[in-house]
Design an enzyme around this catalytic site. Structure first.
Site, mmCIF file in Angstrom:
data_model
loop_
_atom_site.group_PDB
_atom_site.id
_atom_site.type_symbol
_atom_site.label_atom_id
_atom_site.label_comp_id
_atom_site.label_asym_id
_atom_site.label_seq_id
_atom_site.Cartn_x
_atom_site.Cartn_y
_atom_site.Cartn_z
ATOM 1 N N SER A 181 0.795 -1.232 0.000
ATOM 2 C CA SER A 181 0.000 0.000 0.000
ATOM 3 C C SER A 181 0.824 1.279 0.000
ATOM 4 O O SER A 181 0.333 2.302 -0.451
ATOM 5 C CB SER A 181 -0.993 0.017 1.166
ATOM 6 O OG SER A 181 -0.592 -0.782 2.225
ATOM 7 N N HIS A 209 -5.365 -3.894 -3.234
ATOM 8 C CA HIS A 209 -5.090 -2.906 -4.285
ATOM 9 C C HIS A 209 -5.054 -3.504 -5.690
ATOM 10 O O HIS A 209 -4.859 -2.785 -6.657
ATOM 11 C CB HIS A 209 -3.757 -2.197 -3.999
ATOM 12 C CG HIS A 209 -3.741 -1.509 -2.670
ATOM 13 N ND1 HIS A 209 -4.359 -0.300 -2.452
ATOM 14 C CD2 HIS A 209 -3.204 -1.873 -1.483
ATOM 15 C CE1 HIS A 209 -4.200 0.051 -1.178
ATOM 16 N NE2 HIS A 209 -3.505 -0.880 -0.579
ATOM 17 N N LYS A 241 -12.092 0.022 -1.919
ATOM 18 C CA LYS A 241 -11.162 0.676 -2.842
ATOM 19 C C LYS A 241 -11.755 0.640 -4.261
ATOM 20 O O LYS A 241 -12.666 1.396 -4.529
ATOM 21 C CB LYS A 241 -9.786 0.032 -2.702
ATOM 22 C CG LYS A 241 -9.215 0.447 -1.331
ATOM 23 C CD LYS A 241 -7.923 -0.160 -0.912
ATOM 24 C CE LYS A 241 -7.525 0.457 0.436
ATOM 25 N NZ LYS A 241 -6.927 -0.471 1.378
HETATM 26 C C1 PLP Z 1 -7.026 -0.683 2.870
HETATM 27 C C2 PLP Z 1 -6.378 -1.974 3.149
HETATM 28 C C3 PLP Z 1 -6.951 -2.902 4.037
HETATM 29 C C4 PLP Z 1 -8.124 -2.559 4.894
HETATM 30 O O1 PLP Z 1 -9.321 -2.588 4.191
HETATM 31 P P1 PLP Z 1 -10.527 -1.719 4.753
HETATM 32 O O2 PLP Z 1 -11.709 -2.275 4.066
HETATM 33 O O3 PLP Z 1 -10.225 -0.313 4.390
HETATM 34 O O4 PLP Z 1 -10.563 -1.926 6.248
HETATM 35 C C5 PLP Z 1 -6.357 -4.135 4.141
HETATM 36 N N1 PLP Z 1 -5.241 -4.444 3.458
HETATM 37 C C6 PLP Z 1 -4.654 -3.571 2.639
HETATM 38 C C7 PLP Z 1 -3.414 -3.968 1.910
HETATM 39 C C8 PLP Z 1 -5.190 -2.308 2.468
HETATM 40 O O5 PLP Z 1 -4.576 -1.427 1.682
#
Ligand code: PLP
Length: 399
Positions: A181, A209, A241
């Site tokens: 991330s 992602h 996302k």
């Molecule tokens: C954003 C993210 C999460 C968390 O997901 P949410 O639905 O926002 O709680 C988990 N793993 C990664 C790699 C992320 O970037």
């Protein structure tokens, strides 16, 4: 209030402030797409994770509104009691089909999925083998599980194999982000799957992602690598996302998912996501699966951004993903650049320790299908100008 608590809070805040690491939330008083209003000022947002531009998509919003009128606002209970709606069930079926797994289980957040899944699968006497740059939710899941933790150098599949070989007795869970991330780079998924197979490790990949962005029909980075449930038996991803809504899921073979349903505390002891959110997620997922035009536009913007930075002689990260960090180094420089971009109407987050290692403070720029070519070009121009104005080119040459 307790005097000792008040003292503790003040002392801790003073320590954070002393490090210059107090974080402030901006108030967005518009929707959360590309054009946002921040504290009354309009700006172009280059720091959200809305990769396909669905967070402010009319059809997804309408699905949410329609389902809310039909089903109400809340699920009113855990999934295990009466919180599991037909919309959730349909979403799970569609997600499983999308990522090519027998079954999927929907949670309220990706954090809860990762935390709960690791804790449910391994415990004391078992082993978690993890990339050094894994997401906080994976790190916290490993901590909570009580399993022994073995951290390997970022992206190093051979090191992972060595850790797996050294972890005797108990089960071995090999855990990694697909796309990291803060760096936007991709784990060596096929090599990790090979290492897991050799040492009887269970490979768990968080495709937060990658989903919607890569792979056939946007099925994700794991799908793009051709890794089915035989090689990646535990696959997680968020719906907050690229899918443009909220919630998350874990997918795998029937028995693994059934075990998680029986055992995962972050699912069992938590109110199910509102059914209207599940309905909106179904619409987001349907668009993410079908709309190749959006995906193509996003990848064209990524290529354009990188070409612009190369032309401006700015540092490029090893990333083909929508996450395009510009590593600055010093915390102050990252902040100064972020502020200079804000002055020019661009919202770009400065990421500093402890989120990233000291000396690797950065701008974390994210591109989405809702951006235009002109906006990306304008951002790059502003970035090159701000980079020179902040004198960072000089420190980079010196270092
Ligand atoms: C954003 C993210 C999460 C968390 O997901 P949410 O639905 O926002 O709680 C988990 N793993 C990664 C790699 C992320 O970037």
């Amino acid at each position: 209030m307790s005097a000792s608590l008040a003292r503790h809070a003040r002392a801790q805040l003073a320590e954070i402030a002393g490090q210059g690491r107090i974080r402030r939330r901006r108030v967005i008083d518009s929707g959360h797409g590309v054009a946002v209003t921040v504290d009354g000022v309009s700006a172009v947002n280059f720091c959200n994770n809305d990769y396909l531009g669905l967070a402010a998509h009319a059809d997804v919003a309408e699905a949410l509104a329609e389902a809310a009128r039909r089903l109400g606002s809340g699920s009113a209970a855990s999934q295990m009691v009466t919180g599991h709606n037909a919309e959730h069930a349909a979403l799970e079926t569609e997600l499983a089909a999308w990522v090519g797994r027998e079954r999927a289980l929907v949670f309220s957040t990706g954090y809860a999925v990762n935390l709960g899944t690791i804790e449910a699968l391994v415990g004391r006497g078992d082993h978690v083998i993890a990339d050094a740059r894994n997401h906080a939710s994976l790190i916290d899941g490993a901590r909570l599980s009580g399993a022994s933790k073995h951290i390997y150098a970022h992206g190093d599949a051979e090191a992972a194999a060595a850790r797996l070989a050294g972890a005797v007795d108990g089960h071995r869970l090999l855990v990694t982000d697909s796309i990291f991330s803060m760096d936007g780079d991709t784990a060596p998924l096929a090599a990790l799957a090979g290492a897991a197979a050799t040492h009887d490790g269970w490979l768990m990949v968080d495709d937060a992602h990658g989903l919607g962005v890569f792979g056939p029909g946007g099925a994700g980075r794991v799908a793009e690598a051709g890794l089915g449930a035989d090689r990646v038996p535990i696959l997680t991803a968020t719906l907050g996302k690229a899918a443009g809504v909220a919630g998350a899921f874990v997918a795998g073979d029937h028995d693994v998912i059934e075990l998680l349903l029986q055992r995962t505390r972050s699912l069992i002891f938590s109110t199910a996501m509102p059914p209207a959110v599940a309905a909106a997620a179904r619409t987001g997922v349907a668009i993410a699966r079908q709309d190749e035009t959006r995906r193509r536009h996003l990848h064209a913007l990524i290529a354009r951004f990188r070409a612009n930075l190369r032309a401006g002689d700015l540092p490029l990260a090893a990333s083909d993903s929508p996450i395009q960090p510009v590593i600055v180094g010093a915390e102050d420089d990252a902040l100064a650049l972020s502020e200079a971009l804000a002055d020019r109407g661009f919202l770009v987050g400065a990421i500093r320790p402890p989120t990233v290692a000291p000396g690797t403070s950065r701008l974390r720029i994210t591109l989405t299908a809702a951006h235009t070519v002109d906006q990306v070009d304008a951002l790059c121009q502003a970035l090159c100008a701000a980079w020179q104005a902040c004198g960072i080119a000089d420190t980079r040459v010196a270092s």
